[in-house]
Design a protein around this motif. Structure first.
Motif, PDB file in Angstrom:
ATOM      1  N   VAL A  65       0.960  -1.197   0.103  1.00 16.18           N
ATOM      2  CA  VAL A  65      -0.139  -0.014   0.072  1.00 16.18           C
ATOM      3  C   VAL A  65       0.930   1.169  -0.145  1.00 16.18           C
ATOM      4  O   VAL A  65       1.776   1.477   0.809  1.00 16.18           O
ATOM      5  N   PRO A  66       0.709   2.372  -1.040  1.00 15.36           N
ATOM      6  CA  PRO A  66       1.619   3.305  -1.073  1.00 15.36           C
ATOM      7  C   PRO A  66       1.788   4.134  -0.118  1.00 15.36           C
ATOM      8  O   PRO A  66       2.754   4.653   0.083  1.00 15.36           O
ATOM      9  N   THR A  67       0.839   4.252   0.873  1.00 14.79           N
ATOM     10  CA  THR A  67       0.831   5.351   1.819  1.00 14.79           C
ATOM     11  C   THR A  67       1.747   4.938   2.913  1.00 14.79           C
ATOM     12  O   THR A  67       2.086   5.758   3.939  1.00 14.79           O
ATOM     13  N   ILE A  68       2.119   3.619   3.208  1.00 13.38           N
ATOM     14  CA  ILE A  68       3.092   2.953   4.260  1.00 13.38           C
ATOM     15  C   ILE A  68       4.271   3.550   3.880  1.00 13.38           C
ATOM     16  O   ILE A  68       4.761   3.515   2.933  1.00 13.38           O
ATOM     17  N   PHE A  96       2.849   5.802   8.992  1.00 19.07           N
ATOM     18  CA  PHE A  96       2.336   6.688   8.099  1.00 19.07           C
ATOM     19  C   PHE A  96       2.742   8.215   8.428  1.00 19.07           C
ATOM     20  O   PHE A  96       2.805   8.548   9.512  1.00 19.07           O
ATOM     21  N   LYS A  97       2.868   9.117   7.521  1.00 16.96           N
ATOM     22  CA  LYS A  97       3.175  10.238   7.539  1.00 16.96           C
ATOM     23  C   LYS A  97       2.132  11.101   8.690  1.00 16.96           C
ATOM     24  O   LYS A  97       2.412  11.925   9.200  1.00 16.96           O
ATOM     25  N   ASN A  98       0.884  10.603   8.414  1.00 12.40           N
ATOM     26  CA  ASN A  98      -0.196  11.235   9.272  1.00 12.40           C
ATOM     27  C   ASN A  98      -1.366  10.468   9.236  1.00 12.40           C
ATOM     28  O   ASN A  98      -1.510   9.521   8.660  1.00 12.40           O
ATOM     29  N   ILE A  99      -2.548  10.805   9.866  1.00 12.40           N
ATOM     30  CA  ILE A  99      -3.663  10.185   9.766  1.00 12.40           C
ATOM     31  C   ILE A  99      -4.443   9.845   8.784  1.00 12.40           C
ATOM     32  O   ILE A  99      -5.098   9.146   8.410  1.00 12.40           O
ATOM     33  N   ILE A 100      -4.238  11.030   7.868  1.00  6.99           N
ATOM     34  CA  ILE A 100      -4.883  11.038   6.600  1.00  6.99           C
ATOM     35  C   ILE A 100      -4.290   9.890   5.786  1.00  6.99           C
ATOM     36  O   ILE A 100      -5.139   9.093   5.092  1.00  6.99           O
ATOM     37  N   GLU A 101      -2.876   9.766   5.600  1.00  9.16           N
ATOM     38  CA  GLU A 101      -2.349   8.653   5.028  1.00  9.16           C
ATOM     39  C   GLU A 101      -2.750   7.166   5.459  1.00  9.16           C
ATOM     40  O   GLU A 101      -2.856   6.377   4.683  1.00  9.16           O
ATOM     41  N   GLU A 102      -3.102   7.410   6.574  1.00  7.78           N
ATOM     42  CA  GLU A 102      -3.651   6.001   7.261  1.00  7.78           C
ATOM     43  C   GLU A 102      -5.121   5.712   6.844  1.00  7.78           C
ATOM     44  O   GLU A 102      -5.362   4.558   6.490  1.00  7.78           O
ATOM     45  N   GLU A 103      -5.894   6.709   6.975  1.00  2.18           N
ATOM     46  CA  GLU A 103      -7.163   6.465   6.476  1.00  2.18           C
ATOM     47  C   GLU A 103      -7.199   6.257   5.058  1.00  2.18           C
ATOM     48  O   GLU A 103      -8.125   5.135   4.448  1.00  2.18           O
ATOM     49  N   ILE A 104      -6.322   6.508   4.214  1.00  2.77           N
ATOM     50  CA  ILE A 104      -6.352   6.326   2.596  1.00  2.77           C
ATOM     51  C   ILE A 104      -5.886   4.628   2.552  1.00  2.77           C
ATOM     52  O   ILE A 104      -6.643   3.813   1.867  1.00  2.77           O
ATOM     53  N   TYR A 105      -5.094   4.241   3.611  1.00  6.50           N
ATOM     54  CA  TYR A 105      -4.530   2.673   3.604  1.00  6.50           C
ATOM     55  C   TYR A 105      -5.794   2.013   3.873  1.00  6.50           C
ATOM     56  O   TYR A 105      -6.055   0.897   3.441  1.00  6.50           O
ATOM     57  N   GLN A 106      -6.527   2.364   5.047  1.00  9.99           N
ATOM     58  CA  GLN A 106      -7.963   1.603   5.314  1.00  9.99           C
ATOM     59  C   GLN A 106      -8.885   1.293   4.247  1.00  9.99           C
ATOM     60  O   GLN A 106      -9.446   0.248   4.382  1.00  9.99           O
ATOM     61  N   THR A 107      -9.031   2.194   3.419  1.00 11.58           N
ATOM     62  CA  THR A 107      -9.711   1.960   2.187  1.00 11.58           C
ATOM     63  C   THR A 107      -9.185   1.487   1.008  1.00 11.58           C
ATOM     64  O   THR A 107      -9.951   1.674   0.008  1.00 11.58           O
TER      65      THR A 107
END
Length: 137
Positions: A65-68, A96-107
């Motif tokens: 996953v690219p945001t990791i 993750f850089k931030n919570i937004i990147e983690e939210e992208i990962y989740q979906t």
């Protein structure tokens, strides 16, 4: 009073432009803190080497996953102190850089496929998420 749709309300209130702004611009505070996601997997069959290998295979796919920013896949260490918990099968730690990147990962489709293809292997997962400064001095 005539009922108004949410969209009409936002347009009239002048807030419709916020909807088109990227999440990073709309919520700058969400971009400031490093996000750490730690998952502990408890296999249904903890002594089954095939199940363990399958889950490891799935986690290696998930690591794409690219945001990791960084990932670590591990098993309980051979340490013994009263505060150490070693009842899990496999641990998944990613940054993750931030919570937004983690939210992208989740979906992200890779994450959703991982759950669909491998969730039959575990009986339980425990997740610890934390945030903090990107750099500690």
């Amino acid at each position: 009073m005539k009922p108004t749709s949410r969209r009409k309300f936002l347009e009239k209130a002048g807030l419709a432009t916020l909807v088109s702004v990227s999440p990073l611009e709309a919520e700058p505070e969400k971009t400031k803190e490093l996000f750490v996601h730690h998952v502990y997997f408890y296999l249904k069959n903890p002594n089954d080497a095939k199940d363990e290998a399958a889950l490891m295979e799935g986690l290696h796919k998930l690591a794409k996953v690219p945001t990791i920013q960084y990932v670590h896949i591990g098993k309980p260490a051979a340490t013994s102190r009263s505060v150490i918990v070693k009842d899990y099968s496999i641990s998944w730690l990613c940054f993750f850089k931030n919570i937004i990147e983690e939210e992208i990962y989740q979906t992200h489709p890779i994450h959703l496929d991982f759950i669909k293809e491998y969730s039959h292997l575990w009986e339980k997962v425990v997740v610890y998420d934390s945030i903090g400064p990107k750099k500690v001095s």
